[in-house]
Design a protein around this motif. Sequence first.
Motif, PDB file in Angstrom:
ATOM      1  N   ALA A  51      73.786 -34.417  -1.630  1.00 16.48           N
ATOM      2  CA  ALA A  51      73.545 -33.866  -2.215  1.00 16.48           C
ATOM      3  C   ALA A  51      72.422 -33.513  -2.717  1.00 16.48           C
ATOM      4  O   ALA A  51      71.473 -34.222  -3.176  1.00 16.48           O
ATOM      5  CB  ALA A  51      74.555 -33.650  -3.428  1.00 16.48           C
ATOM      6  N   ASP A  52      72.237 -31.824  -2.127  1.00 11.57           N
ATOM      7  CA  ASP A  52      71.099 -31.344  -3.240  1.00 11.57           C
ATOM      8  C   ASP A  52      71.465 -31.352  -4.920  1.00 11.57           C
ATOM      9  O   ASP A  52      71.597 -30.203  -5.099  1.00 11.57           O
ATOM     10  CB  ASP A  52      70.532 -30.109  -2.436  1.00 11.57           C
ATOM     11  N   ARG A  53      70.205 -31.543  -5.050  1.00 14.57           N
ATOM     12  CA  ARG A  53      70.076 -32.144  -6.944  1.00 14.57           C
ATOM     13  C   ARG A  53      69.374 -30.834  -7.422  1.00 14.57           C
ATOM     14  O   ARG A  53      69.467 -31.012  -8.798  1.00 14.57           O
ATOM     15  CB  ARG A  53      70.096 -33.660  -7.492  1.00 14.57           C
ATOM     16  N   GLY A  54      68.620 -30.709  -6.575  1.00 17.19           N
ATOM     17  CA  GLY A  54      67.298 -29.249  -6.756  1.00 17.19           C
ATOM     18  C   GLY A  54      66.402 -30.090  -7.717  1.00 17.19           C
ATOM     19  O   GLY A  54      65.785 -31.158  -7.548  1.00 17.19           O
ATOM     20  N   LEU A  55      65.468 -29.868  -7.980  1.00 15.10           N
ATOM     21  CA  LEU A  55      63.992 -29.656  -8.714  1.00 15.10           C
ATOM     22  C   LEU A  55      64.335 -30.785  -9.874  1.00 15.10           C
ATOM     23  O   LEU A  55      63.340 -30.999 -10.422  1.00 15.10           O
ATOM     24  CB  LEU A  55      63.304 -28.956  -8.415  1.00 15.10           C
ATOM     25  N   GLY A  56      65.437 -30.171 -10.793  1.00 13.26           N
ATOM     26  CA  GLY A  56      65.847 -31.109 -12.315  1.00 13.26           C
ATOM     27  C   GLY A  56      65.244 -32.480 -12.410  1.00 13.26           C
ATOM     28  O   GLY A  56      64.319 -32.310 -12.493  1.00 13.26           O
ATOM     29  N   PRO A  57      66.257 -32.972 -11.331  1.00 12.18           N
ATOM     30  CA  PRO A  57      65.971 -34.398 -12.094  1.00 12.18           C
ATOM     31  C   PRO A  57      64.575 -34.802 -11.306  1.00 12.18           C
ATOM     32  O   PRO A  57      63.823 -36.312 -11.894  1.00 12.18           O
ATOM     33  CB  PRO A  57      66.710 -35.030 -10.802  1.00 12.18           C
ATOM     34  N   ILE A  58      63.762 -34.342 -10.769  1.00  6.39           N
ATOM     35  CA  ILE A  58      62.889 -34.635  -9.963  1.00  6.39           C
ATOM     36  C   ILE A  58      61.312 -33.987 -11.644  1.00  6.39           C
ATOM     37  O   ILE A  58      60.307 -35.055 -11.248  1.00  6.39           O
ATOM     38  CB  ILE A  58      61.844 -34.115  -8.622  1.00  6.39           C
ATOM     39  N   ALA A  59      61.560 -32.699 -11.876  1.00  6.66           N
ATOM     40  CA  ALA A  59      61.164 -32.455 -12.997  1.00  6.66           C
ATOM     41  C   ALA A  59      60.985 -33.240 -13.984  1.00  6.66           C
ATOM     42  O   ALA A  59      59.404 -32.865 -14.970  1.00  6.66           O
ATOM     43  CB  ALA A  59      60.747 -31.440 -12.829  1.00  6.66           C
ATOM     44  N   ARG A  60      61.985 -34.284 -14.089  1.00  7.49           N
ATOM     45  CA  ARG A  60      61.933 -34.685 -15.479  1.00  7.49           C
ATOM     46  C   ARG A  60      60.035 -36.402 -15.254  1.00  7.49           C
ATOM     47  O   ARG A  60      60.786 -36.623 -15.907  1.00  7.49           O
ATOM     48  CB  ARG A  60      63.238 -35.322 -15.765  1.00  7.49           C
ATOM     49  N   VAL A  61      60.433 -36.342 -13.896  1.00  7.26           N
ATOM     50  CA  VAL A  61      59.501 -36.917 -13.954  1.00  7.26           C
ATOM     51  C   VAL A  61      58.116 -37.068 -13.647  1.00  7.26           C
ATOM     52  O   VAL A  61      56.691 -36.752 -14.143  1.00  7.26           O
ATOM     53  CB  VAL A  61      59.904 -38.518 -12.307  1.00  7.26           C
ATOM     54  N   HIS A  62      57.829 -35.697 -12.572  1.00  6.52           N
ATOM     55  CA  HIS A  62      56.543 -35.186 -11.926  1.00  6.52           C
ATOM     56  C   HIS A  62      56.454 -33.987 -12.832  1.00  6.52           C
ATOM     57  O   HIS A  62      57.373 -32.987 -13.137  1.00  6.52           O
ATOM     58  CB  HIS A  62      57.084 -34.757 -10.735  1.00  6.52           C
ATOM     59  N   THR A  63      55.056 -32.828 -13.467  1.00  7.69           N
ATOM     60  CA  THR A  63      54.512 -32.349 -13.614  1.00  7.69           C
ATOM     61  C   THR A  63      54.824 -30.822 -12.400  1.00  7.69           C
ATOM     62  O   THR A  63      55.187 -31.124 -11.607  1.00  7.69           O
ATOM     63  CB  THR A  63      52.792 -32.382 -14.087  1.00  7.69           C
ATOM     64  N   ALA A  64      55.281 -30.201 -13.387  1.00  4.59           N
ATOM     65  CA  ALA A  64      55.738 -28.987 -12.742  1.00  4.59           C
ATOM     66  C   ALA A  64      54.396 -28.628 -12.158  1.00  4.59           C
ATOM     67  O   ALA A  64      54.814 -27.414 -10.940  1.00  4.59           O
ATOM     68  CB  ALA A  64      56.072 -27.254 -13.554  1.00  4.59           C
ATOM     69  N   GLU A  65      53.151 -28.088 -12.935  1.00  2.93           N
ATOM     70  CA  GLU A  65      51.328 -27.928 -12.168  1.00  2.93           C
ATOM     71  C   GLU A  65      51.710 -28.761 -10.457  1.00  2.93           C
ATOM     72  O   GLU A  65      50.747 -28.259  -9.575  1.00  2.93           O
ATOM     73  CB  GLU A  65      50.867 -28.460 -13.080  1.00  2.93           C
ATOM     74  N   TYR A  66      52.021 -30.045 -10.847  1.00  2.00           N
ATOM     75  CA  TYR A  66      51.950 -30.960  -9.643  1.00  2.00           C
ATOM     76  C   TYR A  66      53.016 -30.622  -8.693  1.00  2.00           C
ATOM     77  O   TYR A  66      52.394 -30.550  -7.182  1.00  2.00           O
ATOM     78  CB  TYR A  66      52.652 -32.347  -9.903  1.00  2.00           C
ATOM     79  N   LEU A  67      54.170 -30.737  -9.053  1.00  2.00           N
ATOM     80  CA  LEU A  67      55.396 -29.592  -8.308  1.00  2.00           C
ATOM     81  C   LEU A  67      54.388 -28.778  -7.394  1.00  2.00           C
ATOM     82  O   LEU A  67      55.046 -28.194  -5.872  1.00  2.00           O
ATOM     83  CB  LEU A  67      56.759 -29.531  -8.608  1.00  2.00           C
ATOM     84  N   ARG A  68      54.247 -27.487  -8.509  1.00  2.00           N
ATOM     85  CA  ARG A  68      53.944 -26.500  -7.623  1.00  2.00           C
ATOM     86  C   ARG A  68      52.580 -26.719  -6.504  1.00  2.00           C
ATOM     87  O   ARG A  68      52.413 -26.358  -5.497  1.00  2.00           O
ATOM     88  CB  ARG A  68      53.396 -25.624  -8.285  1.00  2.00           C
ATOM     89  N   PHE A  69      51.483 -27.392  -6.470  1.00  2.00           N
ATOM     90  CA  PHE A  69      50.398 -28.283  -5.909  1.00  2.00           C
ATOM     91  C   PHE A  69      51.489 -28.242  -4.935  1.00  2.00           C
ATOM     92  O   PHE A  69      50.229 -28.213  -3.335  1.00  2.00           O
ATOM     93  CB  PHE A  69      49.878 -29.273  -6.304  1.00  2.00           C
ATOM     94  N   LEU A  70      52.066 -29.400  -4.596  1.00  2.00           N
ATOM     95  CA  LEU A  70      53.023 -29.982  -3.433  1.00  2.00           C
ATOM     96  C   LEU A  70      53.721 -29.017  -2.177  1.00  2.00           C
ATOM     97  O   LEU A  70      53.789 -29.085  -1.379  1.00  2.00           O
ATOM     98  CB  LEU A  70      53.513 -30.750  -3.872  1.00  2.00           C
ATOM     99  N   GLN A  71      53.987 -27.857  -3.692  1.00  2.00           N
ATOM    100  CA  GLN A  71      55.074 -26.786  -2.443  1.00  2.00           C
ATOM    101  C   GLN A  71      53.899 -25.913  -1.786  1.00  2.00           C
ATOM    102  O   GLN A  71      54.115 -25.212  -0.781  1.00  2.00           O
ATOM    103  CB  GLN A  71      55.740 -26.553  -3.823  1.00  2.00           C
ATOM    104  N   THR A  72      52.918 -25.813  -2.588  1.00  2.00           N
ATOM    105  CA  THR A  72      52.113 -24.429  -2.259  1.00  2.00           C
ATOM    106  C   THR A  72      50.608 -24.860  -1.142  1.00  2.00           C
ATOM    107  O   THR A  72      50.229 -23.840  -1.208  1.00  2.00           O
ATOM    108  CB  THR A  72      51.695 -23.100  -3.234  1.00  2.00           C
ATOM    109  N   ILE A  73      50.290 -25.906  -1.443  1.00  2.00           N
ATOM    110  CA  ILE A  73      49.072 -27.089  -1.303  1.00  2.00           C
ATOM    111  C   ILE A  73      48.529 -27.067   0.332  1.00  2.00           C
ATOM    112  O   ILE A  73      47.552 -25.743   1.142  1.00  2.00           O
ATOM    113  CB  ILE A  73      48.840 -27.819  -1.973  1.00  2.00           C
TER     114      ILE A  73
END
Length: 340
Positions: A51-73
């Motif tokens: 299932a798609d649990r969204g970004l929440g469980p991932i963002a509890r481990v990784h920073t929002a800054e880093y996740l934004r980087f991965l999505q847009t770089i």
Amino acid sequence: MKAVYHPAQRAHDPKHFLSSGAPQPNPEQPARVDALLGALERRGIAPAAPADRGLGPIARVHTAEYLRFLQTIHARWRRIEGASEEVIPNIHPDRRSASYPLSAVGQAGYHQADTACPISAETWGSAYWSAQTALGAADLVLGGARAAYALCRPPGHHAFADLAGGFCFLNNTAIAADHCLRGGRRPAILDVDLHHGNGTQGIFYARGDVLTVSIHADPARYYPFFWGHAQERGEGPGLGANLNLPIPRGTADAGFLDALERGLERIAAFGPDVLVLALGLDAFEGDPFGGLAVTTPGFARIAEAIGRLGLPLVIVQEGGYLCAELGANLESFLSGLPAG
């Protein structure tokens, strides 16, 4: 045995890999999936889609800054005149506390530890569903399954909270362990990959609520070089909650199993009620990286030893690269686990 896999993980198809200054084809290929799925099929295991649990469980481990980087770089990188097809850093800060640049080139250096984690347009989607796959396996165990296998690709254990490296972007093992913790469990992590799980160690190094144990080729002259040494025990609240068991290059079954027994003793002393296993099959004697010499039957013995702990098991696929025996090694490992 339950298993989880999402086909979007195939899309990430890195082309480049720089090793000792020499460009080579990247060994973390989509074809790894075929070998691992074939092993599951031969054991009569049909993986379910997560299932798609969204970004929440991932963002509890990784920073929002880093996740934004991965999505847009990648899109930002491709706007640079003459830029390569893949995002590959060519500059790095001298410390993690350095100023955060605005440029795509500077941010790539900040968030990518090495040249073994090139980012394409498809990387984020594959990494995202790899993490969701790990979460799916964790949820199966939280729901009562004795063991669940997450076919995660790209792998994750070299990824820190804000740093990719070594083919890894999101730390699937850490995400699964944190999810178990928030589900009311007391998790321990055991990493049996050829290489030290430096990103996993870094994420939990100052925490005492998750034990991290890693068995790996001695990093004094081997990747990841700067982490994975025996004296690294954790810090602050995490002091004593990290155990590294580096073993000499070329170590075969007996030596690996000796180190494993020491690791399992520490895990038992931690009193966990779930074990998250970072399963690297690259400890195999015929793996392209050639660092250790575990045999195909040796993986079954590793599984048998882990099974004697009697803990529910979340198995997260890490390394293990293309060779004729890759699928057989996964089959061997699964055959060694307790039935049920």
